[in-house]
Design a protein around this motif. Structure first.
Motif, short mmCIF file in Angstrom:
data_model
loop_
_atom_site.label_atom_id
_atom_site.label_comp_id
_atom_site.label_asym_id
_atom_site.label_seq_id
_atom_site.Cartn_x
_atom_site.Cartn_y
_atom_site.Cartn_z
N TRP A 122 0.83 -1.20 0.00
CA TRP A 122 0.00 0.00 0.00
C TRP A 122 0.86 1.25 0.00
O TRP A 122 0.56 2.22 -0.70
CB TRP A 122 -0.94 0.00 1.22
N SER A 123 1.93 1.27 0.78
CA SER A 123 2.78 2.46 0.84
C SER A 123 3.47 2.71 -0.49
O SER A 123 3.62 3.86 -0.92
CB SER A 123 3.81 2.34 1.96
N ASP A 124 3.90 1.64 -1.18
CA ASP A 124 4.51 1.80 -2.49
C ASP A 124 3.50 2.30 -3.51
O ASP A 124 3.82 3.10 -4.38
CB ASP A 124 5.12 0.49 -2.97
N LYS B 225 0.74 4.08 -2.92
CA LYS B 225 0.38 5.47 -2.64
C LYS B 225 1.55 6.41 -2.84
O LYS B 225 1.40 7.55 -3.30
CB LYS B 225 -0.12 5.60 -1.19
N TYR C 176 3.67 6.88 -0.15
CA TYR C 176 3.95 7.35 1.21
C TYR C 176 3.34 6.35 2.19
O TYR C 176 2.51 5.52 1.81
CB TYR C 176 3.35 8.73 1.44
N ASP C 177 3.75 6.44 3.45
CA ASP C 177 3.15 5.64 4.50
C ASP C 177 1.90 6.34 5.01
O ASP C 177 1.91 7.55 5.23
CB ASP C 177 4.12 5.43 5.65
N ASP C 178 0.84 5.57 5.21
CA ASP C 178 -0.38 6.18 5.74
C ASP C 178 -0.32 6.21 7.27
O ASP C 178 0.45 5.49 7.90
CB ASP C 178 -1.61 5.41 5.28
N CYS D 280 3.02 11.30 7.77
CA CYS D 280 2.27 10.19 7.21
C CYS D 280 1.00 10.73 6.57
O CYS D 280 0.54 11.83 6.89
CB CYS D 280 1.93 9.17 8.29
N GLU E 206 2.02 12.88 0.45
CA GLU E 206 3.33 13.07 -0.16
C GLU E 206 3.48 14.54 -0.52
O GLU E 206 2.53 15.17 -0.99
CB GLU E 206 3.49 12.22 -1.41
#
Length: 287
Positions: free
Chosen positions: A4-6, A8, A10-12, A124, A127
């Motif tokens: 998911w982070s890749d 998006k 960014y890390d949520d 978080c 981006e």
């Protein structure tokens, strides 16, 4: 497999991951849900998951914010800004989950994207990017009749890239299709415009539009704060939620964006494969 982070970029934030608080144990762990999503993702990763070429551009123009009643409630109900949402309901069942977006790297590998730099801003849920100065083709959106206004704006841009310009050239499709929505002091909609990034091959000598209400603008460098999502949700309540989430994520980092304009960006052809859409704020110093 794409996390998911890749996807998006960014890390949520933990508090935005509502499914982690659910009792998935009776059926599966939430990580199993992620694997399940990626199995579906792999099935959908075909050549049509990005905006199609200019011979097959969907007349929605890649945007997700138009319906019979227009655009309201742009960045939700945060502390200082209360918006009304007067749209009709969306089609089909509404899911709380936005769906995993198509990674930006995959989108930009097929269609040219504006040049940008990712900024090293901790936090978080968003981006930060520095979008570099470039020429864009711009046309207004008549927000008094959103459905008609949006369609007419898109086709003015479409005619431009198909040859309605002083050079008579056809221009390759780029992504994203950008929509700027302008708000008054009460955060109600007062106007909008659609913008198309002119490919690098024409940046030095951009074709001048020959159609009415279409112009070429040079945009300066700008810092944007972006939040990405996939899925099929197109209703205004969902967009309001994403803007609210973005605003909360920025507040966690004590970032106050410019809120008299909000931006939506569509990177993919609606209804074809995995989607990528974004909501954006401009940094206050970029206005």
């Amino acid at each position: 497999y794409v996390s998911w982070s890749d996807a998006k970029g960014y890390d949520d934030c933990e508090e935005f991951m509502w499914w982690k608080n659910k009792d998935w144990g009776k059926k599966k762990e939430w990580k199993d849900k992620d694997r399940e999503d990626n199995a579906v993702e792999d099935d959908n990763n075909n050549e049509d998951d990005v905006v199609d070429d200019d011979n097959n551009v969907d007349d929605d123009g890649g945007d997700d914010n138009k319906n019979k009643d227009g655009w309201r409630g742009h960045h939700g109900h945060h502390k200082h800004h209360k918006h009304q949402s007067k749209y009709g309901s969306s089609r089909g069942r509404k899911s709380r989950c936005s769906g995993k977006p198509l990674p930006l790297s995959r989108v930009c590998a097929r269609h040219e994207c504006p040049k940008f730099e990712r900024l090293n801003i901790s936090g978080c849920g968003f981006e930060a990017r520095k979008v570099l100065s470039a020429n864009w083709t711009v046309t207004p959106i008549d927000t008094t009749n959103m459905t008609l206004g949006y369609r007419e704006a898109f086709f003015r841009i479409f005619k431009y890239i198909r040859g309605a310009n002083d050079q008579g050239v056809k221009i390759a499709m780029t992504v994203p299709v950008i929509n700027k929505w302008f708000l008054d002091d009460n955060y109600q909609l007062i106007g909008g415009e659609m913008a198309f990034f002119i490919p690098s091959a024409f940046q030095g000598n951009p074709p001048i539009p020959t159609g009415d209400e279409v112009k070429v603008d040079t945009w300066d460098d700008a810092i944007t704060y972006d939040r990405a999502f996939g899925g099929r949700r197109k209703d205004p309540e969902f967009y309001a939620k994403e803007f609210t989430t973005l605003f909360k994520a920025l507040a966690k980092d004590e970032i106050v964006p410019f809120t008299k304009m909000v931006i939506t960006a569509g990177y993919t052809r609606p209804g074809w494969g995995r989607q990528r859409n974004e909501v954006m704020y401009l940094d206050s110093d970029s206005v």
